[in-house]
Design an enzyme around this catalytic site. Structure first.
Site, PDB file in Angstrom:
ATOM      1  N   ARG A 123       0.841  -1.213   0.000  1.00  0.00           N
ATOM      2  CA  ARG A 123       0.000   0.000   0.000  1.00  0.00           C
ATOM      3  C   ARG A 123       0.867   1.251   0.000  1.00  0.00           C
ATOM      4  NH1 ARG A 123      -2.230   0.327   6.136  1.00  0.00           N
ATOM      5  NH2 ARG A 123      -0.531  -0.743   7.148  1.00  0.00           N
ATOM      6  N   ARG A 220      14.805  -2.325   3.424  1.00  0.00           N
ATOM      7  CA  ARG A 220      14.693  -3.021   4.712  1.00  0.00           C
ATOM      8  C   ARG A 220      15.553  -4.275   4.703  1.00  0.00           C
ATOM      9  NH1 ARG A 220       9.067  -1.700   5.340  1.00  0.00           N
ATOM     10  NH2 ARG A 220       8.887   0.165   4.093  1.00  0.00           N
ATOM     11  N   ASP A 291      10.886  -7.203   7.933  1.00  0.00           N
ATOM     12  CA  ASP A 291      10.439  -6.281   6.876  1.00  0.00           C
ATOM     13  C   ASP A 291      10.245  -4.873   7.429  1.00  0.00           C
ATOM     14  OD1 ASP A 291       8.326  -7.947   8.126  1.00  0.00           O
ATOM     15  OD2 ASP A 291       6.964  -6.519   7.189  1.00  0.00           O
ATOM     16  N   ASN A 292      10.300  -4.727   8.748  1.00  0.00           N
ATOM     17  CA  ASN A 292      10.152  -3.400   9.352  1.00  0.00           C
ATOM     18  C   ASN A 292      11.469  -2.886   9.930  1.00  0.00           C
ATOM     19  OD1 ASN A 292       7.425  -3.294   8.715  1.00  0.00           O
ATOM     20  ND2 ASN A 292       6.798  -4.262  10.629  1.00  0.00           N
TER      21      ASN A 292
HETATM   22  P1  AMP Z   1       3.045  -4.017   8.256  1.00  0.00           P
HETATM   23  O1  AMP Z   1       2.344  -4.921   9.208  1.00  0.00           O
HETATM   24  O2  AMP Z   1       2.419  -2.655   8.149  1.00  0.00           O
HETATM   25  O3  AMP Z   1       4.511  -3.962   8.436  1.00  0.00           O
HETATM   26  O4  AMP Z   1       2.765  -4.671   6.818  1.00  0.00           O
HETATM   27  C1  AMP Z   1       3.151  -5.968   6.490  1.00  0.00           C
HETATM   28  C2  AMP Z   1       2.836  -6.224   5.051  1.00  0.00           C
HETATM   29  O5  AMP Z   1       1.433  -6.152   4.831  1.00  0.00           O
HETATM   30  C3  AMP Z   1       3.467  -5.254   4.082  1.00  0.00           C
HETATM   31  O6  AMP Z   1       3.785  -5.984   2.930  1.00  0.00           O
HETATM   32  C4  AMP Z   1       2.352  -4.279   3.818  1.00  0.00           C
HETATM   33  O7  AMP Z   1       2.478  -3.629   2.584  1.00  0.00           O
HETATM   34  C5  AMP Z   1       1.153  -5.205   3.823  1.00  0.00           C
HETATM   35  N1  AMP Z   1      -0.087  -4.507   4.146  1.00  0.00           N
HETATM   36  C6  AMP Z   1      -0.526  -4.114   5.365  1.00  0.00           C
HETATM   37  N2  AMP Z   1      -1.721  -3.517   5.269  1.00  0.00           N
HETATM   38  C7  AMP Z   1      -2.067  -3.523   3.964  1.00  0.00           C
HETATM   39  C8  AMP Z   1      -3.176  -3.064   3.219  1.00  0.00           C
HETATM   40  N3  AMP Z   1      -4.218  -2.473   3.794  1.00  0.00           N
HETATM   41  N4  AMP Z   1      -3.165  -3.253   1.886  1.00  0.00           N
HETATM   42  C9  AMP Z   1      -2.139  -3.858   1.275  1.00  0.00           C
HETATM   43  N5  AMP Z   1      -1.066  -4.327   1.919  1.00  0.00           N
HETATM   44  C10 AMP Z   1      -1.008  -4.157   3.246  1.00  0.00           C
HETATM   45 MG    MG Z   2       5.791  -2.824   7.377  1.00  0.00          MG
END
Ligand code: AMP
Ligand code: MG
Length: 538
Positions: A123, A220, A291-292
């Site tokens: 996103r 990352r 990934d973070n």
């Molecule tokens: P995060 O938990 O924010 O670190 O995200 C982990 C993964 O989930 C990453 O690849 C994000 O791009 C994906 N992701 C989280 N929320 C969404 C969303 N609403 N739409 C698309 N991808 C998402």
């Molecule tokens: Mg993330």
């Protein structure tokens, strides 16, 4: 930060409209790109670091929620008045921009200790790069800007509450002196987004928001990991070389043979230093998946984060992390584990000797982190010299805080306010809400005696100097959940004033501010404030 143009001393005029502002040459496009362009259907993308794909703008009545004047002015060379133009709001809303090649990045990651394979910018879109008038190179990224090949089953959107939290916290961390990505501007539209905030079956319609965030790089650990896991070594080498060339220029000058070991060591040390800084301000990232984790050692991807309030070494802000994997006391260990995963991604480039060298770097990191933390914590107590027994002094203080439920931030801050000779005077302590809790502890008196001995052992004691030293490293204002929540609830009714007010106050977290005092930002939070929950839903 790479200074590409140290000689660029002529001051550029500030941009007042987005139509004249331009991205610089896009160097990210020189990295391997997905052969399929402009297609945002979810798929596995092989042998590529980016996919070219356009944002999906929020279109229903987009409004500016917040803007960081500092980022506009000092990073993007924009006159802050630019944020009043409709062109700027459209820009942040994801509308097409001249000379931008929007890219979504392919990365993987270990989530909660398990390899999750391809994740990627599901996103987010990097709109382009900008080399500013100081010669610094920054990447502009939209978050919440629609689906990409990496969206999996998700909608590509971000909601207002989580975007406000990221906007405020990333800016707050910068002013606390902790390395971080920055937030430039935040827009909300009436475009509906469905979210089950606490995964309880209660789905609510929320509004889509887009955050314009900037960083020198968005790569990352997972950026390298995905390529290593897939055996895409050519692409991995290109990415590592790109990172060295653009972000670790001094390593670039090194002989070819050892540059990857040196790079790994540099990332490892920076990352440990970051974790130690988090610890010192009581910040818990909440989702320390690989990934973070930024390869630059800066805080990235604000999600279910939190600052510890009543001190609890096991504090977990993320209510989805029931096992407490990413709790306050585990952050440094998790970072070390993540660095082992990163070392594994580099492994194809290491010979036997280099592998031994990297293992020894990894072995030394825990001790390095402990030493760094001790020195930051010592400074929080106003101590200057390095004495072995400080470890015990600190451990006693933290366990007293934990057992009495004293506030972490305010305990340190209030310790600066009282002369050590008055620290046992109940009448004085009663006016300091954090310390008046701490003083109930059975060890409090002996702690104060030990603290005094330690302070006076440093030579000529000057209490004003101790106070000013402590106030420089112990913030008075942090982004407490209740503060963010109050601003979010108003913003959800289109009143963005508290977001901007909080942003302003958190720009000077170490100095007393009348408005902040009036709003009780350094006062004891109400019992309800501690009941707020934060989930991964964003
Ligand atoms: P995060 O938990 O924010 O670190 O995200 C982990 C993964 O989930 C990453 O690849 C994000 O791009 C994906 N992701 C989280 N929320 C969404 C969303 N609403 N739409 C698309 N991808 C998402
Ligand atoms: Mg993330």
């Amino acid at each position: 930060m790479v200074s590409l143009a140290c000689t660029l001393s002529t001051k550029r005029p500030l941009y007042r409209d987005i139509e004249t502002w331009r991205f610089s040459i896009n160097t990210l496009c020189s990295l391997p790109l997905d052969e399929i362009k402009g297609d945002n259907t979810a798929r596995n993308v092989r042998a590529a670091i980016f996919s070219e794909v356009n944002p999906t703008p929020v279109i229903r009545n987009p409004k500016l929620v917040a803007v960081s004047e500092d980022v506009l002015l000092n990073i993007l060379d924009m006159d802050p008045s630019i944020s009043e133009t409709s062109g700027f709001v459209q820009f942040v809303s994801g509308e097409p921009v001249t000379n931008s090649t929007p890219l979504a990045h392919c990365y993987g990651g270990f989530q909660y200790g398990e390899w999750a394979s391809q994740l990627g910018d599901g996103r987010a879109h990097v709109l382009g790069e900008y080399i500013n008038s100081k010669g610094e190179r920054w990447e502009l990224q939209l978050k919440g800007s629609g689906r990409t090949p990496y969206s999996r089953t998700f909608d590509g959107r971000a909601v207002l509450r989580s975007s406000i939290r990221e906007f405020l916290c990333s800016e707050a961390m910068h002013y606390l002196g902790v390395g971080t990505t920055r937030s430039a501007a935040l827009v909300v539209g009436d475009d509906p987004v469905l979210r089950d905030q606490f995964y309880s079956g209660h789905i609510r319609t929320e509004r889509a928001a887009i955050l314009l965030r900037v960083a020198p790089s968005w790569f990352r650990f997972g950026s390298l990991e995905i390529l290593a896991h897939r055996g895409e070594l050519l692409q991995l080498k290109m990415l590592v070389d790109y990172i060295i060339q653009n972000h670790f220029t001094d390593i670039n000058a090194l002989e070819l043979e050892n540059r990857y070991v040196v790079l790994f060591g540099r990332i490892a040390h920076r990352t440990v230093e970051l974790a130690v800084q988090w610890q010192s301000v009581g910040f818990v990232h909440g989702l320390l998946n690989t990934d973070n984790m930024s390869v630059l050692g800066i805080t990235i991807d604000y999600g279910p984060f939190g600052f510890v309030e009543t001190y609890d070494s096991k504090f977990v802000p993320n209510c989805s992390d029931r096992a407490g994997k990413y709790s306050l006391d585990k952050q440094l260990d998790v970072i070390l584990w993540n660095l082992e995963r990163l070392a594994a991604a580099f492994e194809p480039f290491f010979n036997e000797n280099q592998k031994i060298h990297v293992s020894s770097i990894l072995r030394m990191l825990a001790g390095y982190g402990r030493r760094k933390l001790r020195s930051l914590m010592r400074a929080k107590l106003g101590l200057i010299t390095d004495v072995e027994e400080d470890q015990q002094l600190l451990a006693t203080l933290l366990s007293m805080m934990e057992e009495t439920g004293a506030d972490y931030t305010m305990t340190f801050r209030q310790m600066a306010l009282i002369h050590p000779d008055s620290m046992l005077d109940c009448d004085v302590l009663r006016n300091h809400w954090a310390l008046s809790r701490l003083m109930c502890h059975e060890y409090y008196a002996s702690f104060v005696e030990a603290y005094k001995r330690r302070l006076y052992s440093e030579g000529d004691y000057n209490d004003m100097e101790r106070r000013s030293r402590m106030n420089e490293v112990n913030p008075l204002y942090i982004l407490r959940n209740w503060m963010a929540q109050s601003a979010i609830e108003k913003a959800e009714k289109d009143n963005f004033s508290e977001v901007m007010l909080l942003h302003k106050i958190l720009e000077t977290p170490y100095s007393e501010n009348c408005e902040a005092e009036r709003l009780g930002y350094a006062a004891p939070p109400s019992p309800d404030a501690y009941r707020l929950r934060i989930s991964c839903s964003s």
